[in-house]
Scaffold this active site. Structure first.
Site, PDB file in Angstrom:
ATOM      1  N   CYS A   2       0.858  -1.194   0.000  1.00  0.00           N
ATOM      2  CA  CYS A   2       0.000   0.000   0.000  1.00  0.00           C
ATOM      3  C   CYS A   2       0.884   1.229   0.000  1.00  0.00           C
ATOM      4  O   CYS A   2       2.107   1.138   0.047  1.00  0.00           O
ATOM      5  CB  CYS A   2      -0.871  -0.024   1.246  1.00  0.00           C
ATOM      6  SG  CYS A   2      -1.723  -1.591   1.473  1.00  0.00           S
ATOM      7  N   ARG A  27       1.399   2.013  -6.025  1.00  0.00           N
ATOM      8  CA  ARG A  27       1.671   1.007  -5.000  1.00  0.00           C
ATOM      9  C   ARG A  27       0.423   0.196  -4.645  1.00  0.00           C
ATOM     10  O   ARG A  27       0.523  -0.829  -3.967  1.00  0.00           O
ATOM     11  CB  ARG A  27       2.212   1.664  -3.732  1.00  0.00           C
ATOM     12  CG  ARG A  27       3.485   2.471  -3.930  1.00  0.00           C
ATOM     13  CD  ARG A  27       3.896   3.115  -2.624  1.00  0.00           C
ATOM     14  NE  ARG A  27       4.182   2.088  -1.664  1.00  0.00           N
ATOM     15  CZ  ARG A  27       5.388   1.524  -1.514  1.00  0.00           C
ATOM     16  NH1 ARG A  27       6.371   1.914  -2.283  1.00  0.00           N
ATOM     17  NH2 ARG A  27       5.581   0.566  -0.641  1.00  0.00           N
ATOM     18  N   TRP A  75      -3.622  -1.816  -1.349  1.00  0.00           N
ATOM     19  CA  TRP A  75      -3.588  -3.023  -2.177  1.00  0.00           C
ATOM     20  C   TRP A  75      -4.066  -4.131  -1.241  1.00  0.00           C
ATOM     21  O   TRP A  75      -3.385  -4.503  -0.308  1.00  0.00           O
ATOM     22  CB  TRP A  75      -2.170  -3.323  -2.659  1.00  0.00           C
ATOM     23  CG  TRP A  75      -2.136  -4.378  -3.703  1.00  0.00           C
ATOM     24  CD1 TRP A  75      -2.254  -4.209  -5.055  1.00  0.00           C
ATOM     25  CD2 TRP A  75      -1.964  -5.795  -3.514  1.00  0.00           C
ATOM     26  NE1 TRP A  75      -2.178  -5.424  -5.689  1.00  0.00           N
ATOM     27  CE2 TRP A  75      -2.006  -6.412  -4.774  1.00  0.00           C
ATOM     28  CE3 TRP A  75      -1.787  -6.601  -2.381  1.00  0.00           C
ATOM     29  CZ2 TRP A  75      -1.873  -7.793  -4.943  1.00  0.00           C
ATOM     30  CZ3 TRP A  75      -1.661  -7.978  -2.546  1.00  0.00           C
ATOM     31  CH2 TRP A  75      -1.700  -8.558  -3.820  1.00  0.00           C
ATOM     32  N   ASN A 101       0.793  -0.592   6.067  1.00  0.00           N
ATOM     33  CA  ASN A 101       1.246  -1.312   4.870  1.00  0.00           C
ATOM     34  C   ASN A 101       1.954  -2.566   5.364  1.00  0.00           C
ATOM     35  O   ASN A 101       2.956  -2.468   6.077  1.00  0.00           O
ATOM     36  CB  ASN A 101       2.220  -0.432   4.071  1.00  0.00           C
ATOM     37  CG  ASN A 101       2.836  -1.194   2.904  1.00  0.00           C
ATOM     38  OD1 ASN A 101       2.300  -2.208   2.471  1.00  0.00           O
ATOM     39  ND2 ASN A 101       3.977  -0.713   2.433  1.00  0.00           N
ATOM     40  N   GLY A 102       1.445  -3.740   5.023  1.00  0.00           N
ATOM     41  CA  GLY A 102       2.046  -4.983   5.509  1.00  0.00           C
ATOM     42  C   GLY A 102       0.968  -5.985   5.858  1.00  0.00           C
ATOM     43  O   GLY A 102      -0.199  -5.823   5.492  1.00  0.00           O
ATOM     44  N   GLU A 484       9.814 -12.579 -20.706  1.00  0.00           N
ATOM     45  CA  GLU A 484       9.541 -11.179 -20.374  1.00  0.00           C
ATOM     46  C   GLU A 484       8.460 -10.595 -21.289  1.00  0.00           C
ATOM     47  O   GLU A 484       7.545  -9.904 -20.832  1.00  0.00           O
ATOM     48  CB  GLU A 484      10.833 -10.352 -20.463  1.00  0.00           C
ATOM     49  CG  GLU A 484      10.701  -8.886 -20.159  1.00  0.00           C
ATOM     50  CD  GLU A 484      10.120  -8.563 -18.789  1.00  0.00           C
ATOM     51  OE1 GLU A 484       9.685  -7.415 -18.605  1.00  0.00           O
ATOM     52  OE2 GLU A 484      10.037  -9.480 -17.941  1.00  0.00           O
ATOM     53  N   LYS A 488       4.880  -9.102 -19.922  1.00  0.00           N
ATOM     54  CA  LYS A 488       4.408  -7.741 -20.213  1.00  0.00           C
ATOM     55  C   LYS A 488       2.970  -7.795 -20.736  1.00  0.00           C
ATOM     56  O   LYS A 488       2.096  -7.058 -20.302  1.00  0.00           O
ATOM     57  CB  LYS A 488       5.320  -7.026 -21.226  1.00  0.00           C
ATOM     58  CG  LYS A 488       6.676  -6.631 -20.665  1.00  0.00           C
ATOM     59  CD  LYS A 488       6.651  -5.561 -19.616  1.00  0.00           C
ATOM     60  CE  LYS A 488       6.537  -6.140 -18.244  1.00  0.00           C
ATOM     61  NZ  LYS A 488       7.708  -6.369 -17.445  1.00  0.00           N
ATOM     62  N   GLU A 491       0.444  -9.000 -17.892  1.00  0.00           N
ATOM     63  CA  GLU A 491       0.158  -8.140 -16.732  1.00  0.00           C
ATOM     64  C   GLU A 491      -0.581  -6.862 -17.091  1.00  0.00           C
ATOM     65  O   GLU A 491      -1.240  -6.278 -16.228  1.00  0.00           O
ATOM     66  CB  GLU A 491       1.434  -7.847 -15.942  1.00  0.00           C
ATOM     67  CG  GLU A 491       2.487  -7.063 -16.636  1.00  0.00           C
ATOM     68  CD  GLU A 491       3.703  -6.845 -15.716  1.00  0.00           C
ATOM     69  OE1 GLU A 491       4.830  -6.883 -16.229  1.00  0.00           O
ATOM     70  OE2 GLU A 491       3.509  -6.651 -14.504  1.00  0.00           O
ATOM     71  N   HIS A 507       7.384 -30.448 -26.739  1.00  0.00           N
ATOM     72  CA  HIS A 507       7.070 -31.396 -25.657  1.00  0.00           C
ATOM     73  C   HIS A 507       5.762 -31.053 -24.962  1.00  0.00           C
ATOM     74  O   HIS A 507       5.529 -31.464 -23.824  1.00  0.00           O
ATOM     75  CB  HIS A 507       8.237 -31.433 -24.663  1.00  0.00           C
ATOM     76  CG  HIS A 507       9.543 -31.689 -25.347  1.00  0.00           C
ATOM     77  ND1 HIS A 507       9.933 -32.935 -25.789  1.00  0.00           N
ATOM     78  CD2 HIS A 507      10.534 -30.833 -25.727  1.00  0.00           C
ATOM     79  CE1 HIS A 507      11.109 -32.842 -26.393  1.00  0.00           C
ATOM     80  NE2 HIS A 507      11.491 -31.582 -26.373  1.00  0.00           N
ATOM     81  N   LYS A 606       3.218  -1.877  -7.801  1.00  0.00           N
ATOM     82  CA  LYS A 606       4.588  -1.716  -8.285  1.00  0.00           C
ATOM     83  C   LYS A 606       5.614  -2.453  -7.442  1.00  0.00           C
ATOM     84  O   LYS A 606       6.534  -3.092  -7.953  1.00  0.00           O
ATOM     85  CB  LYS A 606       4.937  -0.236  -8.348  1.00  0.00           C
ATOM     86  CG  LYS A 606       6.297   0.048  -8.934  1.00  0.00           C
ATOM     87  CD  LYS A 606       6.369  -0.408 -10.381  1.00  0.00           C
ATOM     88  CE  LYS A 606       7.727  -0.291 -11.012  1.00  0.00           C
ATOM     89  NZ  LYS A 606       7.832  -0.926 -12.309  1.00  0.00           N
TER      90      LYS A 606
END
Ligand code: AGP
Length: 611
Positions: A2, A27, A75, A101-102, A484, A488, A491, A507, A606
């Site tokens: 957060c 955040r 968040w 935050n946590g 990567e 991108k 997300e 396979h 983030k």
């Protein structure tokens, strides 16, 4: 993960708090709220959704007028993203307000204890227990009440507390989640989760470490340990300004940051490349050449995009420096019994420098005797401060949740570190080192040129924006680039995408291929080019639609694939950097065309400061 901001001063707190929340929105953006002390009363305002919803509420419901307050953008971890569960949380009688935050791991037990004592808890959150514990513990000192409450808490926190009992004061504490003080001029001070929320008002900050707390008033601040006793802290000057966290005329931070890559790559290399000696110099490694040469094995550790950079680092260091390398997901490394010891070098890679799993992996590696280096972007972040030494990316603030410029700078930094290790271990000749350095020097212009493909890639995105799945294939250095590229797209556009080693496709994943499956194949002119051409044939044979990333001048694949994206010629180790830039743009344009919020994708944040 957060965002917390607090202000005590002489100006109306609410507008400053809301402005600070906007700077921290990357955040977490599930809900937002603030609490301001007004004539000795606590006034709180909370709203589910983006900060704009809170602003609407303040416009319609009236802004609380007071000069001391705290605020939060959430968040969600415990309790759905509702207005009720939004922070701040208050006690039964509205004397204490807390933003956090946590994660409080023993919130369930504490809640039962409090309910048994007659408290009524109104939310599903873990955080609310703190407000009620303060109510229980308060005996005339807010600082001591915070200490007493936190002594019972298991888990992680960055918290800020205000109380009607001591109205011109904010008490803050940290264990596991980042928190800094913004030291203002003329009778005002700030607290925030990161410098972005205060840099408009002050560039003088104090970073709190785990187990520390602080008391802020308009006249000053005091730092202390949670155990008791004063702690002296250094005031750090933040070396970037507001412009760095503005969009600079771009529609999104992500696009701005993609277009910043020529400059950020220059920054990552500035003052570090020594052509003559075919050497690389890093100022903050805190390791002598002998200590580096004595390293027996390297473990690269990270999460998400940083893990992908680590994977490229493994290919680089094993091929060029001939040293055994392991690449580890931080969240797995910290809970399995890894084989690292005094002969090991653990390199933790993190853009934010605050990712909880990576920080814990750093401590785990250290505890096992390894030397720990950090490759980090955020100056002053916890990982940067706790590592034995490190390398800053100097990419400037990265606001877009999807990491772009940090990734290309992480890879360029790993290439430079590999040159250093190769030269020290005698596995890389002066000539070879100069060749790599020359190729590094060309990168910024080559990326500049690639950014010229923006419109072409926009057109390509239009053709694929309604896809429901994507497959990305690469070999060697470009297998991680395929991962990567897929990340991108996933997300920010929410399309299911997978990156795969091209040969591994046979396979299993090849069963996914038909005319509805777009397949991105990264096929530069490198050591495994001929092999990936056969993979292209295999995909084509099953009717897959292929977007191939090839080296300029390569026309061989022209008639075998549906679309070509050409990248400049470079040496194999640098091809993943050039191949990733167009894939960043492809994901960006597809997401924009699908109406997604590319800077703040759903369910993401983030920096992941919780487990
Ligand atoms: C990448 O675009 C994501 N934002 C995410 O995977 C990120 O790379 C990961 O959370 C690691 O973050 P860090 O580099 O700040 O530690």
């Amino acid at each position: 993960m957060c965002g917390i901001v607090g202000y005590v001063g002489h100006r109306p707190a609410a507008p400053l708090l809301v402005e600070g929340l906007h700077r921290l929105e990357y955040r977490g953006y599930d809900s937002a709220g603030l609490a301001v002390l007004v004539d000795g009363r606590l006034e709180t305002r909370k709203a589910a959704g983006k900060i704009a919803e809170l602003e609407k509420l303040l416009r319609n419901g009236g802004q609380p007028i007071g000069t001391c307050g705290i605020a939060h953008t959430r968040w969600a971890t415990h309790g759905a993203p509702t207005t009720q569960n939004a922070h701040p949380h208050v006690d039964c009688h509205g004397h204490f307000a807390v933003v956090h935050n946590g994660i409080i791991e023993n919130a369930g037990t504490l809640r039962q204890k409090l309910e048994a004592l007659g408290h009524t808890l109104r939310t599903e959150t873990d955080t609310e227990v703190i407000a009620h514990m303060l109510e229980e513990a308060y005996a005339g000192s807010l600082e001591e009440a915070v200490r007493a409450a936190l002594r019972q808490v298991q888990g992680t926190y960055g918290i800020a507390v205000v109380s009607t009992h001591e109205p011109d004061k904010i008490v803050v504490a940290r264990r596991g989640s980042p928190l800094l003080l913004g030291i203002g001029e003329n009778g005002e001070n700030f607290v925030a989760s990161d410098a972005a929320a205060v840099v408009q008002h002050t560039r003088r900050v104090v970073y709190l470490d785990d187990g520390e707390m602080a008391v802020l008033t308009r006249d000053g601040y005091r730092t202390a340990s949670l155990q008791g006793g004063a702690v002296t802290k250094e005031v750090i000057h933040v070396d970037w300004d507001l412009a760095a966290i503005e969009k600079g005329g771009h529609p999104h931070f992500m696009l701005k940051e993609i277009f910043e890559q020529p400059e950020t790559l220059r920054n990552a290399m500035r003052g570090r490349l020594l052509e003559e000696e075919g050497m690389v110099r890093f100022g903050g490694l805190n390791l002598t050449p002998d200590e580096l040469t004595a390293v027996k094995n390297i473990t690269l550790i990270g999460c998400g995009t940083s893990w992908h950079a680590g994977l490229i680092g493994e290919y680089l260091l094993e091929e060029i420096a001939r040293i055994p390398v392991e690449v580890e997901y931080a969240s797995e490394f910290r809970y399995r019994n890894p084989v690292v010891g005094p002969d090991s070098l653990a390199i933790v890679i993190s853009q934010s420098g605050e990712t909880a799993d990576t920080l814990a992996a750093l401590r785990e590696a250290r505890q096992r005797g390894a030397t720990v280096l950090g490759i980090v972007n955020v100056v002053g972040s916890t990982i940067a401060r706790e590592a034995d030494g490190g390398i800053y990316l100097h990419a400037g603030p990265e606001i877009g949740v999807a990491s772009t410029k940090a990734f290309t700078s992480q890879v360029a930094t790993l290439v430079m570190f590999t040159v250093l290790m190769g030269r020290l271990r005698g596995t890389l000749s002066l000539i070879q080192a100069r060749e790599i350095i020359a190729a590094l020097r060309k990168l910024p212009e080559q990326v500049e040129k690639l950014l010229g493909l923006n419109d072409q890639i926009g057109e390509l995105a239009r053709l694929y924006k309604d896809s429901t799945n994507f497959l990305y294939l690469g070999r060697g250095y470009n297998f991680p680039a395929a991962l990567e590229g897929a990340l991108k797209l996933k997300e920010i556009s929410y399309i299911h995408a997978e990156g795969y080693p091209a040969a591994e496709m046979k396979h299993g994943a090849i069963a996914l291929i038909d005319e509805n499956m777009p397949v991105v194949v990264i096929a530069p002119n490198d050591a495994v080019y001929s092999k990936i051409v056969s993979n292209v044939e295999e995909v084509k044979a099953r009717g897959g639609r292929i977007i191939a990333v090839v080296t300029e001048g390569n026309h061989e694949l022209k008639n075998k694939v549906d679309h070509l994206i050409t990248i400049p010629e470079t040496i194999d180790p640098l091809t993943p950097i050039l191949a990733t830039v167009p894939l960043q743009l492809l994901a960006y344009h597809i997401a924009v065309m699908r109406g997604c919020n590319v800077d703040q994708p759903r369910n993401l944040a983030k920096s992941v400061t919780v487990e």
